[in-house]
Motif scaffolding. Structure first.
Motif, short mmCIF file in Angstrom:
data_model
loop_
_atom_site.label_atom_id
_atom_site.label_comp_id
_atom_site.label_asym_id
_atom_site.label_seq_id
_atom_site.Cartn_x
_atom_site.Cartn_y
_atom_site.Cartn_z
N GLY A 95 45.92 43.33 50.15
CA GLY A 95 45.96 41.88 50.25
C GLY A 95 44.87 41.16 49.49
O GLY A 95 45.05 39.99 49.12
N PHE A 96 43.74 41.82 49.24
CA PHE A 96 42.67 41.21 48.47
C PHE A 96 43.13 40.97 47.04
O PHE A 96 43.08 39.85 46.52
N VAL A 97 43.61 42.04 46.40
CA VAL A 97 44.08 41.95 45.02
C VAL A 97 45.32 41.05 44.94
O VAL A 97 45.44 40.21 44.05
N GLY A 98 46.22 41.21 45.90
CA GLY A 98 47.46 40.44 45.88
C GLY A 98 47.23 38.96 46.01
O GLY A 98 47.91 38.16 45.35
N ASN A 99 46.27 38.56 46.84
CA ASN A 99 46.01 37.13 47.00
C ASN A 99 45.38 36.54 45.75
O ASN A 99 45.72 35.42 45.35
N VAL A 100 44.48 37.29 45.11
CA VAL A 100 43.90 36.83 43.85
C VAL A 100 45.01 36.67 42.80
O VAL A 100 45.06 35.67 42.07
N LEU A 101 45.91 37.65 42.75
CA LEU A 101 47.02 37.61 41.81
C LEU A 101 47.92 36.40 42.07
O LEU A 101 48.34 35.70 41.14
N LEU A 102 48.21 36.14 43.34
CA LEU A 102 49.06 35.01 43.72
C LEU A 102 48.45 33.69 43.28
O LEU A 102 49.12 32.86 42.64
N LYS A 103 47.17 33.48 43.61
CA LYS A 103 46.53 32.21 43.27
C LYS A 103 46.40 32.04 41.76
O LYS A 103 46.55 30.92 41.22
N PHE A 104 46.13 33.14 41.05
CA PHE A 104 46.02 33.08 39.59
C PHE A 104 47.37 32.71 38.97
O PHE A 104 47.44 31.86 38.08
N ALA A 105 48.45 33.34 39.46
CA ALA A 105 49.78 33.07 38.92
C ALA A 105 50.19 31.62 39.17
O ALA A 105 50.78 30.97 38.29
N LEU A 158 59.04 41.05 43.78
CA LEU A 158 58.42 40.83 45.09
C LEU A 158 57.10 41.57 45.12
O LEU A 158 57.05 42.78 44.88
N ILE A 159 56.02 40.84 45.41
CA ILE A 159 54.69 41.46 45.47
C ILE A 159 54.17 41.37 46.89
O ILE A 159 54.19 40.32 47.52
N LEU A 160 53.73 42.50 47.41
CA LEU A 160 53.15 42.55 48.74
C LEU A 160 52.14 43.68 48.81
O LEU A 160 52.35 44.70 48.18
N ASP A 161 51.03 43.40 49.40
CA ASP A 161 50.66 42.30 50.25
C ASP A 161 49.91 41.25 49.43
O ASP A 161 49.14 41.61 48.54
N VAL A 162 50.08 39.96 49.77
CA VAL A 162 49.36 38.92 49.05
C VAL A 162 48.38 38.17 49.96
O VAL A 162 48.07 37.02 49.72
N GLY A 163 47.91 38.85 51.02
CA GLY A 163 46.88 38.19 51.81
C GLY A 163 46.72 38.60 53.26
O GLY A 163 45.76 38.19 53.90
N ALA A 164 47.60 39.43 53.78
CA ALA A 164 47.49 39.78 55.20
C ALA A 164 46.43 40.85 55.47
O ALA A 164 45.80 40.83 56.51
N ASN A 165 46.25 41.76 54.53
CA ASN A 165 45.35 42.90 54.75
C ASN A 165 44.41 43.06 53.56
O ASN A 165 44.83 43.45 52.47
N VAL A 166 43.14 42.78 53.78
CA VAL A 166 42.17 42.90 52.69
C VAL A 166 41.99 44.35 52.26
O VAL A 166 41.92 44.67 51.08
N ASP A 167 41.93 45.25 53.22
CA ASP A 167 41.80 46.68 52.94
C ASP A 167 43.05 47.41 53.43
O ASP A 167 43.55 47.12 54.52
N CYS A 168 43.53 48.34 52.62
CA CYS A 168 44.76 49.06 52.98
C CYS A 168 44.60 50.56 52.81
O CYS A 168 44.08 51.03 51.79
N ARG A 169 45.05 51.30 53.82
CA ARG A 169 45.15 52.74 53.70
C ARG A 169 46.43 53.08 52.96
O ARG A 169 47.38 52.28 52.94
N PRO A 170 46.52 54.26 52.36
CA PRO A 170 47.73 54.63 51.60
C PRO A 170 49.02 54.50 52.40
O PRO A 170 50.04 54.06 51.87
N LYS A 171 48.99 54.86 53.69
CA LYS A 171 50.24 54.79 54.45
C LYS A 171 50.68 53.34 54.67
O LYS A 171 51.87 53.08 54.82
N PHE A 172 49.73 52.39 54.67
CA PHE A 172 50.11 50.98 54.77
C PHE A 172 50.89 50.58 53.52
O PHE A 172 51.93 49.91 53.60
N LEU A 173 50.36 50.97 52.37
CA LEU A 173 51.02 50.64 51.10
C LEU A 173 52.40 51.29 51.01
O LEU A 173 53.34 50.70 50.48
N GLU A 174 52.52 52.49 51.56
CA GLU A 174 53.82 53.16 51.58
C GLU A 174 54.81 52.37 52.43
O GLU A 174 55.97 52.18 52.06
N GLN A 175 54.34 51.87 53.56
CA GLN A 175 55.21 51.06 54.42
C GLN A 175 55.59 49.76 53.73
O GLN A 175 56.73 49.29 53.85
#
Length: 341
Positions: free
Chosen positions: A232-242, A143-160
């Protein structure tokens, strides 16, 4: 099926192939999964694609007015069109008339509508879109998240995201002790930018997740991780590439199979293997992505979703409801509400 029947609100007007493919997939889900379907949209258009003499048991058409177009700015359109199909579908969940919602329409509009109408879960600063990928291990997914909801993420977002992803992986994907990875440019804890280094430490200190360290790009599909978090920026690129790689591999296999009688015999022998290959690699087999962090089960489908994708998305929604994903995420409040920057 009485009061235990799961009810799914379907944005019948959302998607490139709506309403026909959406309705067809929803009807199949009703028959095979035993869910109650609420088709939201223009009644005339929906009725025009229903098979003749359709049994209306566990099926309801809920009128709406218009849909959010792919070219529209999502937040503005959602506010300007309160009776659009995605808004009416979300309202059904808010009013407890439905247990979950699915839309293959404008993903930004689906997220905006979910935030405005359902709100965030307590302790969640940003919702995340989670997508399931196949791995090199046949029976394992990541399971990969985030794949597009948040282009920029603070560390606590990634922890959540890590906490929410672990809950979903454990209770829906059936992983006993999900291993969490942080997508990064190297395995060492000191690798990456400042946000990555800080997130790494926060995940190591969080006793609600099993943090297995940084995951490089080559590790994503290795099967070594059950959950991988990223912005979400990296995740969306990863999703579309996959998705593109999967389609290319399937196309190459089709092109390289011998032609004529030899090819027909070969295909007949390999048919079970090719079917399993398609199931593992085709994004349509997963149906959609779950919007985690909002106060309702919301599945976002691919814009080009066909009936099989819609069916699988509804199955995903039912599994999330049956396994009480929202309640289990809420039970992690102590971790989600940590004071971190």
């Amino acid at each position: 099926m009485g009061s235990t029947c799961v009810r799914i609100a379907i944005d019948a007007m959302g998607g490139d192939l709506a309403p026909k493919e959406i309705v067809t997939g929803a009807l199949r889900a009703r028959e095979e999964l035993g869910v109650e379907i609420l088709l939201v949209g223009d009644p005339e258009q929906i009725e025009s694609v229903l098979p003749p003499k359709t049994n209306m048991a566990l099926l309801e058409i809920v009128p709406s007015e218009g849909a959010v177009g792919m070219e529209e700015e999502p937040l503005t359109a959602v506010r300007r069109k309160p009776k659009s199909s995605i808004n009416v579908a979300m309202d059904l969940v808010k009013q407890k008339r439905a247990d979950a919602v699915f839309s293959a329409g404008h993903s930004g509009a689906a997220m905006a509508s979910a935030l405005l109408r359902l709100g965030r879960l307590p302790g969640i600063d940003r919702p995340a879109i989670g997508a399931v990928f196949p791995t090199m291990i046949a029976s394992k997914q990541v399971l990969i998240l985030d794949v597009g909801a948040n282009v920029d993420c603070r560390p606590k977002f990634l922890e959540q995201f890590a906490v929410m992803g672990s809950v979903y992986s454990q209770y829906v994907l059936g992983v006993n002790e999900p291993k969490v990875g942080l997508l990064n440019i190297g395995e060492e804890d000191s690798k990456g930018n400042d946000a990555a280094v800080r997130t790494n430490q926060m995940l190591r200190d969080n006793n609600r997740v099993i943090f297995a360290g940084n995951a490089e790009g080559r590790d994503v599909l290795s099967g070594d991780f059950d959950v991988i978090v990223c912005d979400g920026f990296v995740g969306n690129v990863l999703l579309k590439f996959a998705e593109a790689v999967g389609e290319i591999i399937l196309q190459i296999i089709r092109e390289e199979l011998p032609q004529g009688l030899q090819g027909q015999l070969g295909c007949a022998i390999l048919k079970p293997n090719l079917k399993r290959l398609k199931q593992r690699m085709d994004h349509a087999e997963h149906g959609g992505a779950l919007l985690l962090g909002v106060d309702g089960i919301c599945i976002i489908g691919h814009g080009s979703s066909q009936a099989p994708s819609v069916f699988n998305a509804i199955r995903m929604a039912k599994e999330a409801v049956d396994n009480q994903v929202l309640q289990r995420i809420q039970s992690q409040d102590q971790s989600l509400q940590r004071e971190s920057s």
